[in-house]
Write an enzyme that holds these catalytic residues in place. Sequence first.
Site, PDB file in Angstrom:
ATOM      1  N   ASP A 364       0.848  -1.199   0.000  1.00 16.72           N
ATOM      2  CA  ASP A 364       0.000   0.000   0.000  1.00 16.72           C
ATOM      3  C   ASP A 364       0.882   1.247   0.000  1.00 16.72           C
ATOM      4  O   ASP A 364       2.084   1.178  -0.288  1.00 16.72           O
ATOM      5  CB  ASP A 364      -0.959  -0.066   1.200  1.00 16.72           C
ATOM      6  CG  ASP A 364      -2.258   0.689   0.988  1.00 16.72           C
ATOM      7  OD1 ASP A 364      -2.236   1.930   1.094  1.00 16.72           O
ATOM      8  OD2 ASP A 364      -3.303   0.063   0.696  1.00 16.72           O
ATOM      9  N   ARG A 438      -4.943  16.606   3.129  1.00 20.18           N
ATOM     10  CA  ARG A 438      -3.913  15.566   3.216  1.00 20.18           C
ATOM     11  C   ARG A 438      -2.645  16.013   2.477  1.00 20.18           C
ATOM     12  O   ARG A 438      -2.003  15.207   1.815  1.00 20.18           O
ATOM     13  CB  ARG A 438      -4.440  14.249   2.663  1.00 20.18           C
ATOM     14  CG  ARG A 438      -3.947  13.049   3.467  1.00 20.18           C
ATOM     15  CD  ARG A 438      -4.338  11.737   2.808  1.00 20.18           C
ATOM     16  NE  ARG A 438      -3.958  10.620   3.662  1.00 20.18           N
ATOM     17  CZ  ARG A 438      -3.479   9.481   3.208  1.00 20.18           C
ATOM     18  NH1 ARG A 438      -3.297   9.295   1.927  1.00 20.18           N
ATOM     19  NH2 ARG A 438      -3.181   8.509   4.033  1.00 20.18           N
ATOM     20  N   LYS A 471      -4.110  -1.231  -6.474  1.00 17.18           N
ATOM     21  CA  LYS A 471      -5.101  -0.518  -5.657  1.00 17.18           C
ATOM     22  C   LYS A 471      -4.994   0.962  -6.033  1.00 17.18           C
ATOM     23  O   LYS A 471      -3.930   1.562  -5.892  1.00 17.18           O
ATOM     24  CB  LYS A 471      -4.821  -0.720  -4.175  1.00 17.18           C
ATOM     25  CG  LYS A 471      -5.814   0.012  -3.278  1.00 17.18           C
ATOM     26  CD  LYS A 471      -5.622  -0.351  -1.834  1.00 17.18           C
ATOM     27  CE  LYS A 471      -6.436   0.531  -0.916  1.00 17.18           C
ATOM     28  NZ  LYS A 471      -6.043   0.383   0.488  1.00 17.18           N
ATOM     29  N   ASP A 473      -6.143   4.662  -5.470  1.00 13.97           N
ATOM     30  CA  ASP A 473      -6.746   5.466  -4.401  1.00 13.97           C
ATOM     31  C   ASP A 473      -7.026   6.903  -4.869  1.00 13.97           C
ATOM     32  O   ASP A 473      -6.545   7.337  -5.918  1.00 13.97           O
ATOM     33  CB  ASP A 473      -5.768   5.472  -3.213  1.00 13.97           C
ATOM     34  CG  ASP A 473      -6.457   5.631  -1.870  1.00 13.97           C
ATOM     35  OD1 ASP A 473      -7.615   6.065  -1.849  1.00 13.97           O
ATOM     36  OD2 ASP A 473      -5.823   5.328  -0.836  1.00 13.97           O
ATOM     37  N   ASN A 475      -7.539  10.339  -2.406  1.00 15.79           N
ATOM     38  CA  ASN A 475      -7.691  10.649  -0.990  1.00 15.79           C
ATOM     39  C   ASN A 475      -8.180  12.040  -0.606  1.00 15.79           C
ATOM     40  O   ASN A 475      -8.076  12.419   0.554  1.00 15.79           O
ATOM     41  CB  ASN A 475      -6.372  10.389  -0.278  1.00 15.79           C
ATOM     42  CG  ASN A 475      -6.257   8.929   0.123  1.00 15.79           C
ATOM     43  OD1 ASN A 475      -7.096   8.404   0.855  1.00 15.79           O
ATOM     44  ND2 ASN A 475      -5.247   8.250  -0.386  1.00 15.79           N
ATOM     45  N   ASP A 540     -12.618   2.828   5.248  1.00 15.05           N
ATOM     46  CA  ASP A 540     -11.475   2.655   6.157  1.00 15.05           C
ATOM     47  C   ASP A 540     -11.943   2.189   7.526  1.00 15.05           C
ATOM     48  O   ASP A 540     -11.125   1.875   8.389  1.00 15.05           O
ATOM     49  CB  ASP A 540     -10.714   3.980   6.295  1.00 15.05           C
ATOM     50  CG  ASP A 540      -9.777   4.202   5.122  1.00 15.05           C
ATOM     51  OD1 ASP A 540      -9.578   3.265   4.324  1.00 15.05           O
ATOM     52  OD2 ASP A 540      -9.229   5.325   5.000  1.00 15.05           O
TER      53      ASP A 540
HETATM   54  C1  DGJ Z   1      -6.923   5.504   2.101  1.00 14.47           C
HETATM   55  C2  DGJ Z   1      -7.284   4.071   1.896  1.00 14.47           C
HETATM   56  O1  DGJ Z   1      -8.642   3.869   2.139  1.00 14.47           O
HETATM   57  C3  DGJ Z   1      -6.419   3.202   2.787  1.00 14.47           C
HETATM   58  O2  DGJ Z   1      -6.805   1.871   2.660  1.00 14.47           O
HETATM   59  C4  DGJ Z   1      -4.985   3.405   2.428  1.00 14.47           C
HETATM   60  O3  DGJ Z   1      -4.735   2.922   1.136  1.00 14.47           O
HETATM   61  C5  DGJ Z   1      -4.615   4.872   2.543  1.00 14.47           C
HETATM   62  N1  DGJ Z   1      -5.528   5.701   1.813  1.00 14.47           N
HETATM   63  C6  DGJ Z   1      -3.209   5.109   2.074  1.00 14.47           C
HETATM   64  O4  DGJ Z   1      -2.886   6.432   1.995  1.00 14.47           O
END
Ligand code: DGJ
Length: 721
Positions: A364, A438, A471, A473, A475, A540
């Site tokens: 990750d 972030r 994966k 993401d 954020n 999360d």
């Molecule tokens: C948010 C994701 O939901 C987590 O599982 C993880 O990948 C973090 N970001 C990493 O920054």
Amino acid sequence: MIRFNEQEKIFHIQTQNSSYVLCISDFNALEHLYYGKKIPDDGIKYISNRQIYAHLAHESRENRAYSAAVVGMEIAPFNSGDIRTPSVVYDYNGCVDHNRLRYQSHKIYKGRKRIEGLPHSRESEETETLEIVLSDDEKTVEFTLFYTVYASVDVIARHQKIKNNGTMSLSIQKFSSMCLDFYGMDFDTVTLEGMYLYERAQVSRAPLSRGVFKNNSLTGTSSHNRNPFIALCAHNADEDQGDAYGFNLLYSGNFAEEVSVSHLGDTRLIAGIDDTGFAWTLKAGESLSSPEAVMTYSDQGLGGMSRNFHDHIRQNIIEKQFAFMPRPIVINSWEASYFTVTEEKVLALAESAKDCGIDTVVLDDGWFRPHDRKGLGDWRTDREKFPSGIKGLSQKVHAMGLKFGIWLEPEMVNDQSDFYKENPDCILATSKLPLISRYQYILDLTRDDIVQKIADRISEELQGAEIDYIKWDFNRYATEAGSYKTPQGEVYHRQMLGAYKLLAILKERLGNVLFETCSGGGGRFDLGMLYYSPQIWTSDNTDPYARVFIQNGTSYAYPVSAISCHFTRGDCTTGRTSSYDFRYRVAAFGSYGYELDLSEYSAEDKAAFKGYSESYRKDEDLNLSGDLYRLISPETNLFYAYMKVSKDKNKAQLTFLELNASGFIESTTLRLKGLDPEKAYKNAETGEVLYGATLMNVGIRINDLYRKKREDGYTVTFYAV
Ligand code: DGJ
């Protein structure tokens, strides 16, 4: 099946259990007549609303036979005589005199057309499309309405295209994907409300009232807070019976569904891009396509509606190669070591993974940066933490007999990055100091040069690496989305087009491997993303007691195989403890994996994990292709129960979880669902054989399940004998 009755000018779109009927009205408008339970090919034009009172504006000079203000409409332009909520708003060279749309032509054909640059339901053997062209009297503004039918799953997909056939510019201020009118307003709306760590957890149901109800997002994402799914159902509809209409959009950005009740008490549903701040200009000859909306009808309540959508998504939205494929059982490094992840720790996870029945190790966030303040955009492997590089690490993991996955967040850039320093105009912003979240900004993907640059950087860094899983993401959400290059009103939608393009480019370059999308947990759980990734990280929040609400809500619109769930410590977000069995049962609801520092667990623990992985694999067929029946909603706060049943009804599994039970309710009986009444089923735990009819009508007693530790919950599998 799509039929056109030439004489009556009625189109009848029929699925296995539903009918959608529209017609060309006397004044060549495209009128909606009916959507609901399947009906025969009757001349149902009689239902058209001709109750025209003196005050209404009408088309005919001789009589008051037709008014756009009261009939059902397939498209409802503003300033066209329809005084209800408009589905499209536009002007041609500043004038709003091109808005009364008339039927021009239609085509019915097998298959479907792609929607360039946007996700859409895929073509299958049964797909059929009705395409209807409308335009104003001057033939300046042309609309094409597309209805694509997936008869066996009772789904109709709709989108539309607008084209400027004139010589001046056409400005669009609102451009929905669909408009649907119902007579009457006896509906409840059902939406999935939530927030970060609580995504889609609240199934919000309320009777429709006069005025406008809007389900939308303005975050540049489909969001943690709302979801593009909405249902309209009869007041008496429940999980098993009653009229239920479901709607969703294959779109991951600012969306809106407006349900409005007119002065006559009729209901209109409009779904598409949210019009807030939207403005799009088409030059002569240019066109714009809307995102696709999907709709389904079931007379088997919200449960039937969900199952229709689950089938459609698995069969026609998720890529064929992944839809029914057993999913990787991953160990993800995030909750194991967060940003302190190193090559050594990943290899240690891989070493233990083999004892736990895990097949894929996922690295990750943290492989290219020490914390969340830098690195996004640069994508340079931290060689101190990963001395063999990603290529070397992936080879080592493969040599251990495991698959390798990696985390990316390609749409973002940290303010502390070389990429941002070198390309200071590369972000979505409306000022020099935009709001930060972030420590990162969203890249301006309305610009093709940025899309290409970031795709090149990532593919260069990962060149040669043996990657089996990504994966992906996202954020932060958008706040002040503006672009140095793109007109303001087009930014949010062009950003989505750029994001889909980036997904497609990197998917292709990285070998078309399985993608799991994610957005700070479950902030972009939508059909647009499912087109690219067969599963999505749900939240999360991995406390199983909280997760049941999140997963239950998500299941209203999305199949369980799309719902990514991990067995974790369970207490990271809430501090609440839970038993291993309970955690397993909750995580096995969807596509299963682990997110733990395995070095902290004993050989006995690992043996338990191996048992869980094996059980998941044994029953994964039910997740991939079975039907879900919700029995008890967690919102009762006492129990949560559901069943998964194979399509042939030979295997079924009941999961029953106690959330907060109190003594007096323990003697409740639970009627099972989804079984074949005529088949006899053997309870795999007790050996007892009972007919489906008995299990579904008499039920079983909850306190008969109480054989083991109650905090663990129960799983009972039934096999037809
Ligand atoms: C948010 C994701 O939901 C987590 O599982 C993880 O990948 C973090 N970001 C990493 O920054």
